[in-house]
Design an enzyme around this catalytic site. Structure first.
Site, PDB file in Angstrom:
ATOM      1  N   ASN A  52       0.874  -1.169   0.000  1.00  0.00           N
ATOM      2  CA  ASN A  52       0.000   0.000   0.000  1.00  0.00           C
ATOM      3  C   ASN A  52       0.912   1.220   0.000  1.00  0.00           C
ATOM      4  OD1 ASN A  52      -1.468   2.306   0.823  1.00  0.00           O
ATOM      5  ND2 ASN A  52      -3.007   1.051   1.840  1.00  0.00           N
ATOM      6  N   TYR A 183      -7.422  -3.722  -2.471  1.00  0.00           N
ATOM      7  CA  TYR A 183      -7.427  -2.701  -1.423  1.00  0.00           C
ATOM      8  C   TYR A 183      -8.818  -2.741  -0.792  1.00  0.00           C
ATOM      9  CZ  TYR A 183      -7.318   1.873   0.864  1.00  0.00           C
ATOM     10  OH  TYR A 183      -7.394   2.895   1.791  1.00  0.00           O
ATOM     11  N   ASP A 234      -3.939  -4.807   1.085  1.00  0.00           N
ATOM     12  CA  ASP A 234      -4.342  -4.176   2.334  1.00  0.00           C
ATOM     13  C   ASP A 234      -5.792  -4.565   2.584  1.00  0.00           C
ATOM     14  OD1 ASP A 234      -5.045  -2.594   4.449  1.00  0.00           O
ATOM     15  OD2 ASP A 234      -4.546  -0.686   3.493  1.00  0.00           O
ATOM     16  N   ASN A 236      -7.372  -4.252   5.502  1.00  0.00           N
ATOM     17  CA  ASN A 236      -7.977  -3.393   6.530  1.00  0.00           C
ATOM     18  C   ASN A 236      -8.609  -4.198   7.660  1.00  0.00           C
ATOM     19  OD1 ASN A 236      -7.681  -0.468   6.228  1.00  0.00           O
ATOM     20  ND2 ASN A 236      -8.515  -0.801   4.169  1.00  0.00           N
ATOM     21  N   ASP A 339       2.719   4.800   4.680  1.00  0.00           N
ATOM     22  CA  ASP A 339       2.507   4.419   6.072  1.00  0.00           C
ATOM     23  C   ASP A 339       2.333   2.903   6.193  1.00  0.00           C
ATOM     24  OD1 ASP A 339       0.090   4.422   4.761  1.00  0.00           O
ATOM     25  OD2 ASP A 339      -0.938   5.772   6.144  1.00  0.00           O
ATOM     26  N   HIS A 340       2.617   2.189   5.116  1.00  0.00           N
ATOM     27  CA  HIS A 340       2.614   0.731   5.107  1.00  0.00           C
ATOM     28  C   HIS A 340       3.962   0.239   4.579  1.00  0.00           C
ATOM     29  CE1 HIS A 340      -1.894  -0.038   5.389  1.00  0.00           C
ATOM     30  NE2 HIS A 340      -1.841   1.270   5.198  1.00  0.00           N
TER      31      HIS A 340
END
Length: 361
Positions: A52, A183, A234, A236, A339-340
């Protein structure tokens, strides 16, 4: 037939979800590269990376150089990770109408390529929902996959249910494998609007649960065709307590419901209706603590989660035993501007290829 004989460039059908192609390379250069990749590509290992990127822009900035073959951060990433066969990117944040940036992704992946190095083709799923994916001038969500031109033939497609630019399907032509770059929806209390009428239709939490159902139906339909699924991206969701540090997200309670729904549909081996998939990191590394999300603005490791996952059909592990290794690049350097951090898995395709050869013979 030798293993290399089944390796060829991606079919034109894989371009159906891609931007207009770059200026064609000369036949001489193509022939030279094909010969070199054929001679060096005897391994049956297939390497898949997922990341990501939280916006692909920084990977498209040309490096300052006094040479004409200056490369881009995207090309450098591919080289640093030994030229993966697939690079699955999420949250690329490209407007669907912005074909210039889409072309730049392929340029950045290939600029400065030496004659003995592989090249890549690009494929996209970008938002087309006029009510739910319009923020930041349409630069939200979005997935992209880079596929090595010298790997096995695949066809890329986007499922009908994906209106937000979240899912890319890659189906191999010669081995029984389908790779899905995703995603996955992040559950929030924000409203979800009917994509046809614009009327409020519950929350993003509700939409996340519907997305889980769509993805499960997709995976089950693939397995019914006697093919295996490899899910990367990702998702989540942090599946278990050890996947969140210092704590697993439990408030509001809907996050607990979302997690239970995901686990039941995709990871529970006793589920009568689920995929019964295998979280390959947990399968190979037990309770080792590594994380994929490290928010910016906090000291490294202070607050992190393992929400980027690789989930494989059980057959890939139990029956065919093609999953070789996997890991998470859990360090500040590999996080880069995002941030990943990236994660990867290697598969051994030799059994499949040998079976294909025996059928031809």
């Amino acid at each position: 037939m030798s293993p290399s004989a089944v390796k060829r460039k991606l079919s034109s059908s894989a371009r159906s979800v891609s931007p207009p192609p770059l200026r064609r390379r000369t036949d001489a250069v193509q022939a030279q590269r094909a010969a070199q990749t054929e001679s060096t590509n005897h391994s049956h290992k297939l390497n898949f990376y997922s990341w990501n990127v939280n916006g692909i822009g920084p990977l498209l900035q040309k490096q300052i150089s006094f040479t004409p073959d200056a490369t881009y951060p995207l090309r450098n990433f591919l080289k640093a990770h030994e030229w993966p066969h697939f690079l699955c990117l999420q949250e690329v944040k490209i407007n669907r109408a912005d074909t210039a940036t889409q072309r730049r992704v392929e340029l950045a992946a290939n600029a400065g390529a030496q004659s003995d190095e592989p090249t890549y083709s690009t494929h996209f799923s970008l938002p087309r929902d006029k009510y739910n994916a319009t923020g930041f001038s349409g630069k939200v969500h979005g997935t992209a996959t880079l596929t090595r031109d010298d790997t096995l033939e695949t066809a890329a497609s986007v499922p009908d249910f994906d209106l937000e630019g979240r899912v890319l399907i890659h189906e191999f032509a010669t081995i029984p494998l389908v790779v899905i770059n995703g995603y996955w929806v992040n559950g929030t209390s924000n409203p979800y609007r009917n994509p046809d009428t614009g009327e409020t239709q519950g929350t993003r939490h509700d939409h996340k649960l519907r997305f889980h159902k769509h993805m499960l139906d997709l995976c089950k339909s693939i397995e019914e065709r006697r093919k295996s699924v490899l899910l990367l991206g990702d998702m989540n969701v942090a599946p278990t307590r050890i996947d969140g540090h210092p704590n697993l997200r439990t408030s509001p309670i809907q996050h607990v419901i979302n997690r239970a729904d995901f686990n039941l549909k995709f990871l529970d081996k006793d589920s009568e209706t689920g995929l019964k998939g295998i979280d390959v990191f947990r399968h190979l590394h037990g309770e080792k603590k590594k994380y994929t999300y490290h928010g910016r603005g906090r000291p490294w490791g202070e607050s992190c989660d393992r929400v980027d996952l690789i989930v494989a059909s059980r057959k890939l592990v139990d029956d065919e035993a093609v999953v070789m290794d996997t890991d998470i690049c859990d360090n500040p350097h590999d996080r880069g501007h995002s941030d990943h951090v990236p994660l990867w898995v290697s598969l051994d395709a030799s059994t499949w290829l040998n079976q294909s050869e025996s059928k031809v013979d």
